[in-house]
Scaffold this motif. Structure first.
Motif, PDB file in Angstrom:
ATOM      1  N   GLY A 690       0.810  -1.209   0.000  1.00  0.00           N
ATOM      2  CA  GLY A 690       0.000   0.000   0.000  1.00  0.00           C
ATOM      3  C   GLY A 690       0.842   1.256   0.000  1.00  0.00           C
ATOM      4  O   GLY A 690       2.079   1.205   0.012  1.00  0.00           O
ATOM      5  N   MET A 691       0.166   2.408  -0.010  1.00  0.00           N
ATOM      6  CA  MET A 691       0.858   3.690  -0.063  1.00  0.00           C
ATOM      7  C   MET A 691       0.497   4.558   1.129  1.00  0.00           C
ATOM      8  O   MET A 691      -0.585   4.440   1.711  1.00  0.00           O
ATOM      9  N   MET A 692       1.414   5.444   1.456  1.00  0.00           N
ATOM     10  CA  MET A 692       1.215   6.424   2.521  1.00  0.00           C
ATOM     11  C   MET A 692       1.183   7.813   1.901  1.00  0.00           C
ATOM     12  O   MET A 692       2.139   8.254   1.265  1.00  0.00           O
ATOM     13  N   GLY A 748       8.027   3.670   2.545  1.00  0.00           N
ATOM     14  CA  GLY A 748       8.722   3.725   1.252  1.00  0.00           C
ATOM     15  C   GLY A 748       7.827   4.190   0.125  1.00  0.00           C
ATOM     16  O   GLY A 748       8.219   5.045  -0.656  1.00  0.00           O
ATOM     17  N   ASN A 749       6.625   3.642   0.034  1.00  0.00           N
ATOM     18  CA  ASN A 749       5.676   4.053  -1.018  1.00  0.00           C
ATOM     19  C   ASN A 749       4.996   5.333  -0.558  1.00  0.00           C
ATOM     20  O   ASN A 749       3.985   5.283   0.155  1.00  0.00           O
ATOM     21  N   VAL A 750       5.506   6.489  -0.952  1.00  0.00           N
ATOM     22  CA  VAL A 750       5.026   7.746  -0.388  1.00  0.00           C
ATOM     23  C   VAL A 750       4.457   8.665  -1.466  1.00  0.00           C
ATOM     24  O   VAL A 750       4.845   8.613  -2.631  1.00  0.00           O
ATOM     25  N   ALA A 751       3.530   9.503  -1.029  1.00  0.00           N
ATOM     26  CA  ALA A 751       2.907  10.498  -1.893  1.00  0.00           C
ATOM     27  C   ALA A 751       2.453  11.639  -1.005  1.00  0.00           C
ATOM     28  O   ALA A 751       2.512  11.567   0.232  1.00  0.00           O
ATOM     29  N   GLU A 851       4.920   5.722 -10.024  1.00  0.00           N
ATOM     30  CA  GLU A 851       5.200   4.311 -10.246  1.00  0.00           C
ATOM     31  C   GLU A 851       4.693   3.460  -9.084  1.00  0.00           C
ATOM     32  O   GLU A 851       4.110   2.390  -9.291  1.00  0.00           O
ATOM     33  N   ALA A 852       4.913   3.925  -7.854  1.00  0.00           N
ATOM     34  CA  ALA A 852       4.430   3.180  -6.688  1.00  0.00           C
ATOM     35  C   ALA A 852       2.915   3.049  -6.724  1.00  0.00           C
ATOM     36  O   ALA A 852       2.358   2.002  -6.386  1.00  0.00           O
ATOM     37  N   PHE A 853       2.230   4.125  -7.145  1.00  0.00           N
ATOM     38  CA  PHE A 853       0.769   4.081  -7.239  1.00  0.00           C
ATOM     39  C   PHE A 853       0.336   3.051  -8.272  1.00  0.00           C
ATOM     40  O   PHE A 853      -0.579   2.249  -8.034  1.00  0.00           O
TER      41      PHE A 853
END
Length: 868
Positions: A690-692, A748-751, A851-853
């Motif tokens: 998932g993303m943060m 790590g997966n950040v926005a 890219e993470a998204f």
């Protein structure tokens, strides 16, 4: 607590793309002696084993292969706004695995003796030749980039015992096969090239990489040789039954791998159509149209009634100004009115302290895009109590309001399709961003999906699944099962006193036929939060100033003599429902009637959290969302509900289902309520893919704030990030930087999670009078760290990298002294982050956000087939 470093897993995912099974199982056989090919155990066609099985001449390949994303962004692309924040970040070029050949580079890895980003330049020459092997497949494909020069920079196929017209030249043993050579295209971005070698099957060959150029673009990039029977253009049937192509044909006329990484930052939380929510009266303005109307004077929407403002409304003015509590341009009058002038001078709004004025004008979104924004989640939002209290227009209920916002968002994107498009699939998103457009994701963040809080709306498994499918059919791909009040799906986080009024209101829909039949809703039921860092305690709203403001406004109105036309003050749009009672009476009775359910709050010790978790209906809704591959956000869920959602997502086969936290903060960083993410929840986000989304709204700090160094210790062993940013200015880029760096360390997966137009203020300035707003601790900010604008003499040392000012009408904005009043100052905020000390290596994670998204969405779709 020591946590597993899932950020390393994320890096590995970014750097590695699995090869097709056929290529792994039946690739070419390498040999020792050239003349007698024999099998060996390991190939090295992707250079992950260094230069094993390759022979080099000259010096160009001495520091090869290079490692990871070593190329800085300014070598690959330029942003039209200028600035320096993006220039030194590391740009993905489309290599596979962690190692690749790049003869301009001199970074063989973390232990290679040279720092990240090192180069050796174009002055070295040499060759790199594979050992001999026997061709057993129809096609050889590979990645290639660098300079375009077929005579000096090339990959070529060498054929043993070569004779005939198809041989360009020979050394007596091996000849270069005509048509079997490739060069770069004066770009660092890899393209996919291939040779049809069917006529050469069974022959002994070698592959040679040559760099014989010392001039500009005198280098070559190569990676990932593959050997396969099917054409690279042929469709591939995936394990889940979907069909994709391994390459796509880009607008630049080149083939690239479908897995080519996207570049740009993402915002997981925006509300471009919120002016259509809340009864269309809380947020003033529109994102496009005639600016004189869309961004004009807000007196009719936000002002009190008067002979000069017959469309005004005193109750609404009171509600608006209660919500917009820190807006600096309020005036001292009975209903807390504020200054109304907008376009073209924008003397008062948009302002970083105001949350009820339009912040997402289309030119401002475009400026964010020009600054590197490539993915934006656009969420429909609503709160029916605010719609009723503000005497709003129809629709006021969540379902109809969300439908309207979704439809209008589609129309808005269509009107501005020159730079944005809506993505409905991960492949669609990749295509949009590859064409250098902004990918828009439709989502919903409403209190009651499907109006299931209504007593007249039946709840059943089929009804809930049907509603989730209906939203998906409208194009919604991002959902919040729970928002700010308890709903049929479960409990909401308890962290704002005002939300309890919404919770009470939400429980008694539709409204009773008359005031005499008024029935109170249910207050939040709280328990002691087991985490001692949760310090928020719920307080009865009657002890809060909002009740006093509303009561005073209502009593003032009731004292006005009858000749004043009350219908101009309060349009009786609900008489059919309320049997003739006007809306201000609903406000009076509803807001000011005591609720005995609140009495238990004071007896619950410690910090408060909601007793309710995820309901049976909520589990059904979550299950259906996951079946459809919808991206799920756990923000606003009670701690019990969020943990249960994570438990369910973790149970899905194939590595679990991603969950996101799109606009939030952290318990460890001082986010002292149950909505703040815990370490265990962050570990789950990282583990599940998932993303943060890091929230960036304004906050006050009267002393030095908590830093990431306070929590994790200074940069060094055990730390992923290396930036050090002083917390000497609350609510600004310095405060955001602490949370951002912590997010990189833990997920790590950040926005970004800006919550723009979502009743959240923007970051504040670090200079000028407003940097001290409310006693905020902003002192001793070096002038050298100001964001430099074109024409300025302070800030960035290099004037050529200064930003142009955002300008609309006659107004231009300066983040240094005005903070972030609207979405167009996102690039300025990124520059501010860079100026205060977030280095390029750490900002790189933000620009990996697109890219993470895409990967998170792709995993959601893949995992959907595993949902029971």
């Amino acid at each position: 607590m020591q946590r597993f470093p899932f950020r390393w897993v994320f890096l590995a995912l970014l750097l590695a793309t699995p090869r097709p099974a056929a290529a792994q199982l039946s690739g070419p056989v390498l040999s020792g002696p050239i003349l007698t090919p024999i099998p060996i155990l390991l190939d090295n066609w992707d250079f992950e084993l260094g230069l094993q099985n390759w022979e080099k001449t000259g010096t160009a390949f001495d520091q090869q292969p290079t490692y990871g994303d070593n190329i800085i962004t300014s070598r690959v692309r330029s942003l039209p706004l200028g600035g320096s924040y993006w220039r030194g970040t590391y740009h993905p070029v489309g290599h596979h695995g962690s190692k690749w050949i790049g003869t301009y580079e001199r970074y063989p890895g973390p232990s290679g003796g040279y720092p990240h980003g090192s180069i050796q330049g174009d002055g070295l020459v040499g060759t790199l030749t594979s050992k001999a092997f026997v061709l057993g497949k129809n096609y050889i494909t590979f990645l290639i980039a660098g300079g375009q020069d077929t005579t000096r920079l090339r990959v070529e196929l060498l054929l043993k015992d070569a004779t005939g017209a198809n041989i360009l030249y020979s050394d007596g043993v091996y000849g270069v096969v005509a048509g079997k050579l490739a060069t770069g295209h004066n770009s660092e971005l890899f393209r996919r090239a291939w040779w049809d070698v069917q006529t050469l099957k069974g022959r002994t060959v070698r592959i040679r990489i040559a760099d014989e150029s010392t001039g500009p673009w005198g280098h070559i990039n190569v990676d990932d040789f593959r050997f396969q029977d099917a054409s690279p253009l042929a469709d591939t049937v995936n394990p889940d039954g979907t069909v994709t192509a391994s390459v796509y044909y880009g607008s630049d006329g080149l083939y690239r791998d479908k897995t080519f990484p996207l570049w740009g930052f993402a915002d997981l939380h925006t509300h471009p159509m919120s002016h259509l929510g809340f009864g269309k009266k809380l947020v003033h303005g529109a994102p496009d149209g005639d600016p004189a109307q869309a961004l004009g004077n807000c007196n009719c929407t936000h002002g009190g009634w008067g002979l000069d403002n017959t469309c005004g409304n005193y109750i609404r003015a009171a509600v608006v100004n209660a919500v917009d509590e820190i807006f600096v341009y309020k005036t001292d009058n009975p209903h807390g009115d504020h200054q109304h002038d907008g376009y073209p001078y924008f003397s008062y709004w948009p302002h970083f302290t105001s949350i009820t004025h339009q912040q997402m004008w289309h030119e401002w979104i475009r400026r964010a895009y020009d600054g590197g924004l490539r993915v934006m989640v656009a969420l429909a939002v609503n709160n029916q109590l605010l719609a009723e209290a503000a005497d709003g227009d129809l629709p006021k209920d969540d379902k109809a309001s969300a439908d309207l916002q979704i439809a209008e968002m589609k129309a808005f994107v269509s009107r501005h399709s020159d730079f944005m498009e809506i993505a409905y699939t991960p492949d669609g998103l990749r295509d949009i961003v590859r064409r250098n457009k902004l990918g828009i994701i439709l989502g919903v963040e409403i209190d009651n999906i499907g109006n299931f809080n209504y007593a007249t709306v039946g709840k059943s498994e089929s009804a809930i699944r049907d509603e989730v499918r209906r939203l998906h059919g409208l194009g919604v791909r991002y959902m919040f099962p729970i928002h700010v009040v308890d709903n049929a799906f479960g409990g909401a986080s308890v962290y704002v006193d005002l939300f309890n009024l919404g919770n009470r209101f939400s429980q008694v829909q539709p409204l009773p036929p008359n005031i005499g039949a008024y029935v109170q809703g249910t207050s939040f039921q709280v328990e002691t939060a087991p985490d001692g860092r949760v310090t928020f305690r719920l307080k009865p709203p009657l002890e809060w100033w909002l009740g006093l403001v509303l009561k005073a406004a209502i009593e003032f109105i009731e004292s006005i003599p009858n000749p004043i036309p009350f219908d101009n003050l309060f349009r009786p749009t609900m008489k059919e429902v309320l049997a003739g009672e006007s809306e201000y009476q609903v406000v009076k009775y509803y807001f000011l009637t005591p609720d005995i359910g609140q009495a238990q709050w004071g007896s619950v010790p410690g910090g408060h959290r909601n007793q309710k978790g995820l309901s049976t209906w909520g589990e059904i809704a979550l299950n259906e969302m996951m079946r459809l591959g919808v991206m799920v956000d756990i923000d606003h869920m009670s701690e019990r509900a969020a943990n249960r959602a994570i438990e369910i997502a973790s149970s899905i086969g194939g590595g679990g289902y991603p969950v996101n936290s799109g606009h939030n903060g952290f318990r460890a960083m001082g986010h002292g309520n149950e909505n703040g993410r815990t370490e265990a929840q962050l570990d789950a986000l990282a583990r599940l893919g998932g993303m943060m989304g890091v929230g960036y709204g304004y906050g006050k700090a009267t002393s030095r704030g908590r830093t990431v160094d306070d929590v994790l210790g200074p940069p060094g062993p055990g730390r992923w990030t290396s930036s050090q940013v002083d917390a000497t200015c609350g609510g600004s880029a310095r405060a955001f930087a602490q949370n951002y760096l912590y997010a990189v360390e833990t997920v790590g997966n950040v926005a970004f999670g800006t919550d723009t137009n979502g009743l959240v203020s923007g970051p504040g300035p670090r200079y000028g009078a407003l940097s001290q707003l409310g006693g905020n601790y902003c002192y001793d900010q070096p002038l050298s760290q100001r964001v430099r604008y074109q024409g300025d003499t302070v800030g960035l040392p290099d004037a050529s990298q200064a930003l142009p000012r955002a300008k609309t009408g006659y107004k231009s904005w300066d983040i240094n002294e005005e903070g972030v009043p609207h979405y167009g100052l996102m690039p300025d905020f990124l520059q501010d982050l860079s100026n205060v000390g977030v280095n390029a290596e750490d900002l790189t994670w933000l620009f990996r956000g697109a890219e993470a998204f895409a990967r998170m969405w792709e995993k959601s779709v893949r995992a959907s087939s595993q949902v029971p």
